[in-house]
Design a protein around this motif. Structure first.
Motif, PDB file in Angstrom:
ATOM      1  N   SER A  28      -7.562  16.288  -0.220  1.00 11.15           N
ATOM      2  CA  SER A  28      -6.215  16.651  -0.668  1.00 11.15           C
ATOM      3  C   SER A  28      -6.169  16.963  -2.157  1.00 11.15           C
ATOM      4  CB  SER A  28      -5.235  15.515  -0.347  1.00 11.15           C
ATOM      5  OG  SER A  28      -5.652  14.304  -0.961  1.00 11.15           O
ATOM      6  N   GLN A  35       0.380  21.123  -5.087  1.00 11.36           N
ATOM      7  CA  GLN A  35       1.330  20.046  -4.840  1.00 11.36           C
ATOM      8  C   GLN A  35       2.213  19.811  -6.064  1.00 11.36           C
ATOM      9  OE1 GLN A  35      -0.189  16.639  -2.874  1.00 11.36           O
ATOM     10  NE2 GLN A  35       1.729  15.504  -2.989  1.00 11.36           N
ATOM     11  N   SER A  46       0.611  15.650   0.866  1.00 10.45           N
ATOM     12  CA  SER A  46      -0.738  16.063   1.243  1.00 10.45           C
ATOM     13  C   SER A  46      -1.444  14.828   1.772  1.00 10.45           C
ATOM     14  CB  SER A  46      -1.493  16.676   0.061  1.00 10.45           C
ATOM     15  OG  SER A  46      -1.655  15.714  -0.978  1.00 10.45           O
TER      16      SER A  46
END
Length: 283
Positions: A28, A35, A46
């Motif tokens: 992630s 993000q 995530s």
């Protein structure tokens, strides 16, 4: 299972949460800039698939339906019970199609980022080179034991110089165990492509397809050349899964830089803004 949540809390039970599905072999943290940018306006999650990042490994073969069930349970455990917009990069696009087929009531939109296509199945059947995998495991073991950072870490340090937490996360997840998970995911991809192809169309959900034309696949095999040739067609196919699909070529982007470099990430954010406005959640 490891999950990262950022951004404002949903304004109401019906405001969608954005959920990022990583590409094959990626943790992630690779999507840290994406993000960060998206969470300036929207709730964003995530997560690390089993065996990636900080999530425990799964001894069973990689399977798209089991991955969707695990993600669904993870979201429920985190209190994310409202609608979601799925953002999938590369293999993540296949996984998001599978998730939508299993949980259609939860998914209100999808963003495909240079997403893989079920017709890549034959390419995915080609084994990963064992000598390269062994060398990669040894290199990562040495790094985690306190050795010098490998040369390929330098570009990531430069790209995320303004996000030192992301650099720390990337280094922490640069492990030999991640190679084992990468191999497992690659071995399971033919099954994943079949599951994605068997999933229902996406109906009237808005679908944004952003793709890159550069550095698609390594040359050297007929199947790789065929995928390269058909990549624009594949992206049109993604959009055609919905009556509200849109396709956008991100000029100058490559498969990975699409989700890493600020100018390209901003274009993704603009596509998300447009989708959220369609869904009634403009900022």
């Amino acid at each position: 299972m490891h999950l990262q949540r950022s951004g404002p809390a949903p304004a109401g039970a019906l405001q969608p949460t954005l959920v990022i599905e990583a590409g094959g072999g990626c943790a992630s943290s690779t999507y840290g800039r994406l993000q960060q940018v998206l969470s300036a306006k929207y709730p964003v999650i995530s997560y690390d698939r089993a065996g990636m990042g900080w999530s425990e490994a799964d001894p069973e073969p990689f399977d798209g339906q089991r991955n969707a069930q695990r993600l669904h349970a993870l979201l429920e455990a985190a209190g994310v019970t409202g609608p979601v917009v799925l953002i999938g990069h590369s293999m993540g696009g296949l996984l998001n199609r599978i998730y939508t087929g299993l949980y259609p009531e939860r998914v209100v939109g999808l963003v495909m980022l240079d997403a893989s296509h079920p017709d890549q199945c034959e390419l995915f059947r080609q084994p990963l080179p064992q000598a390269h995998l062994d060398a990669e495991r040894a290199k990562r073991s040495a790094f985690q034991a306190g050795g010098a950072a490998p040369p390929e870490m330098a570009p990531f340090e430069a790209m995320f110089a303004d996000l030192p937490d992301v650099v720390r996360q990337l280094k922490a997840t640069y492990t030999p165990e991640a190679i084992d998970t990468m191999v497992s995911e690659h071995a399971g991809l033919p099954r994943v492509t079949q599951q994605a192809a068997a999933s229902p169309d996406l109906g009237a959900r808005p679908v944004a397809v952003l793709w890159a034309a550069q550095d698609k696949l390594p040359a050297g095999t007929d199947s790789a050349s065929e995928v390269q040739r058909r990549w624009p067609e594949y992206q049109q196919d993604h959009a055609a899964l919905s009556t509200r699909g849109r396709v956008q070529l991100v000029e100058g982007a490559a498969h990975m830089t699409l989700v890493l470099l600020p100018p390209f990430v901003q274009q993704i954010a603009q596509a998300v803004d447009l989708m959220m406005a369609e869904l009634g959640w403009s900022q």
